[in-house]
Design a protein around this motif. Structure first.
Motif, mmCIF file in Angstrom:
data_model
loop_
_atom_site.group_PDB
_atom_site.id
_atom_site.type_symbol
_atom_site.label_atom_id
_atom_site.label_comp_id
_atom_site.label_asym_id
_atom_site.label_seq_id
_atom_site.Cartn_x
_atom_site.Cartn_y
_atom_site.Cartn_z
ATOM 1 N N SER A 127 54.109 82.148 5.824
ATOM 2 C CA SER A 127 54.151 81.791 7.248
ATOM 3 C C SER A 127 55.255 80.792 7.570
ATOM 4 O O SER A 127 55.518 80.522 8.737
ATOM 5 N N LYS A 128 55.880 80.234 6.524
ATOM 6 C CA LYS A 128 56.930 79.213 6.684
ATOM 7 C C LYS A 128 56.415 77.992 7.440
ATOM 8 O O LYS A 128 57.129 77.360 8.213
ATOM 9 N N THR A 129 55.149 77.654 7.200
ATOM 10 C CA THR A 129 54.565 76.468 7.824
ATOM 11 C C THR A 129 53.902 75.615 6.749
ATOM 12 O O THR A 129 53.611 76.078 5.654
ATOM 13 N N CYS A 130 53.668 74.370 7.092
ATOM 14 C CA CYS A 130 52.825 73.542 6.243
ATOM 15 C C CYS A 130 51.807 72.877 7.136
ATOM 16 O O CYS A 130 52.094 72.514 8.270
ATOM 17 N N LYS A 131 50.605 72.759 6.601
ATOM 18 C CA LYS A 131 49.487 72.216 7.370
ATOM 19 C C LYS A 131 48.956 70.973 6.696
ATOM 20 O O LYS A 131 48.880 70.899 5.475
ATOM 21 N N MET A 132 48.560 70.029 7.537
ATOM 22 C CA MET A 132 47.991 68.777 7.061
ATOM 23 C C MET A 132 46.486 68.812 7.297
ATOM 24 O O MET A 132 46.010 69.537 8.172
ATOM 25 N N PRO A 133 45.722 68.037 6.526
ATOM 26 C CA PRO A 133 44.265 68.045 6.673
ATOM 27 C C PRO A 133 43.770 67.685 8.077
ATOM 28 O O PRO A 133 42.708 68.087 8.475
ATOM 29 N N ASN A 134 44.555 66.956 8.846
ATOM 30 C CA ASN A 134 44.141 66.542 10.183
ATOM 31 C C ASN A 134 44.531 67.547 11.268
ATOM 32 O O ASN A 134 44.591 67.208 12.432
ATOM 33 N N ALA A 135 44.837 68.793 10.882
ATOM 34 C CA ALA A 135 45.168 69.901 11.780
ATOM 35 C C ALA A 135 46.597 69.849 12.336
ATOM 36 O O ALA A 135 46.972 70.705 13.118
ATOM 37 N N LEU A 136 47.392 68.885 11.942
ATOM 38 C CA LEU A 136 48.801 68.895 12.322
ATOM 39 C C LEU A 136 49.530 69.872 11.415
ATOM 40 O O LEU A 136 49.133 70.085 10.267
ATOM 41 N N SER A 137 50.615 70.457 11.917
ATOM 42 C CA SER A 137 51.396 71.370 11.090
ATOM 43 C C SER A 137 52.864 71.266 11.448
ATOM 44 O O SER A 137 53.240 70.739 12.491
ATOM 45 N N VAL A 138 53.694 71.776 10.534
ATOM 46 C CA VAL A 138 55.142 71.811 10.723
ATOM 47 C C VAL A 138 55.577 73.251 10.524
ATOM 48 O O VAL A 138 55.203 73.898 9.542
ATOM 49 N N ASP A 139 56.385 73.757 11.462
ATOM 50 C CA ASP A 139 56.869 75.136 11.426
ATOM 51 C C ASP A 139 58.286 75.158 10.859
ATOM 52 O O ASP A 139 59.232 74.776 11.526
ATOM 53 N N PHE A 140 58.409 75.612 9.605
ATOM 54 C CA PHE A 140 59.711 75.677 8.949
ATOM 55 C C PHE A 140 60.445 76.984 9.223
ATOM 56 O O PHE A 140 61.491 77.229 8.643
ATOM 57 N N SER A 141 59.910 77.825 10.120
ATOM 58 C CA SER A 141 60.644 79.030 10.511
ATOM 59 C C SER A 141 61.655 78.704 11.611
ATOM 60 O O SER A 141 62.500 79.515 11.946
ATOM 61 N N GLN A 142 61.568 77.509 12.150
ATOM 62 C CA GLN A 142 62.491 77.041 13.171
ATOM 63 C C GLN A 142 63.776 76.532 12.520
ATOM 64 O O GLN A 142 63.928 76.586 11.312
ATOM 65 N N THR A 143 64.626 75.954 13.313
ATOM 66 C CA THR A 143 65.840 75.337 12.786
ATOM 67 C C THR A 143 65.455 74.084 12.004
ATOM 68 O O THR A 143 64.391 73.481 12.247
ATOM 69 N N PRO A 144 66.307 73.649 11.073
ATOM 70 C CA PRO A 144 66.029 72.391 10.361
ATOM 71 C C PRO A 144 65.843 71.208 11.315
ATOM 72 O O PRO A 144 65.003 70.340 11.065
ATOM 73 N N GLU A 145 66.594 71.174 12.411
ATOM 74 C CA GLU A 145 66.471 70.089 13.388
ATOM 75 C C GLU A 145 65.063 70.036 13.981
ATOM 76 O O GLU A 145 64.455 68.969 14.071
ATOM 77 N N LYS A 146 64.541 71.203 14.380
ATOM 78 C CA LYS A 146 63.211 71.242 14.996
ATOM 79 C C LYS A 146 62.123 70.932 13.970
ATOM 80 O O LYS A 146 61.150 70.247 14.283
ATOM 81 N N ALA A 147 62.282 71.439 12.755
ATOM 82 C CA ALA A 147 61.297 71.135 11.708
ATOM 83 C C ALA A 147 61.263 69.625 11.439
ATOM 84 O O ALA A 147 60.183 69.034 11.301
#
Length: 161
Positions: A127-147
């Motif tokens: 999925s090119k994402t990473c998820k944190m236990p507190n329901a926050l996530s980061v989308d690494f399918s975006q540009t490096p700047e947005k990630a």
């Protein structure tokens, strides 16, 4: 964001899956004043060679194999392999992150998360994402700047949980 972050990145399963992306990401992060810590099983000489080839920018490289190579509890076999007890191996990244004040560690292995007090983002290559236990996530399918912006925001939000 004005706060300088310390970002931990796993090599196997994260950087080595998308070296071009993480090259651009790490260069940008360091230009913004953030520290990049490559935190991996190792061995460091092999990982360093690949990081250099891929132009991944970093401040520190921590390899579990190198760290435990000189510590009691590790066993060397005749073929050169190193055996480290499972709990020592599984806690090494968490201890490194805590000791070095890492603001977020990104890793593809779910087995380590239970040892972490540092914010841990579980990376999924599909999925090119990473998820944190507190329901926050980061989308690494975006540009490096947005990630990177999402990481900066997630760290800020995580501090208030």
């Amino acid at each position: 964001m004005s706060e300088r972050l310390k970002i931990g990145l796993d090599f196997h399963g994260v950087i080595n899956k998308r070296p071009k992306f993480f090259s651009a990401f790490t260069i940008l992060a360091r230009k913004k004043g953030h520290e990049i810590h490559i935190i991996t099983g190792g061995p460091s000489q092999v990982v360093k060679k690949m990081l250099d080839e891929w132009q991944v920018s970093y401040d520190y490289l921590f390899a579990i194999l190198d760290y435990y190579g000189n510590i009691a509890g590790a066993t060397y076999f005749e073929n050169g392999e190193l055996k480290v007890p499972a709990q020592l191996w599984d806690t090494a990244k968490a201890e490194y992150c805590m000791t070095h004040g890492i603001n977020m560690h990104i890793d593809d292995s779910s087995q380590y998360v239970k040892w972490f007090s540092t914010p841990y983002c579980h990376y999924d290559e599909n999925s090119k994402t990473c998820k944190m236990p507190n329901a926050l996530s980061v989308d690494f399918s975006q540009t490096p700047e947005k990630a990177l912006q999402e990481i900066e925001q997630a760290v800020t939000r995580y501090q208030y949980f």
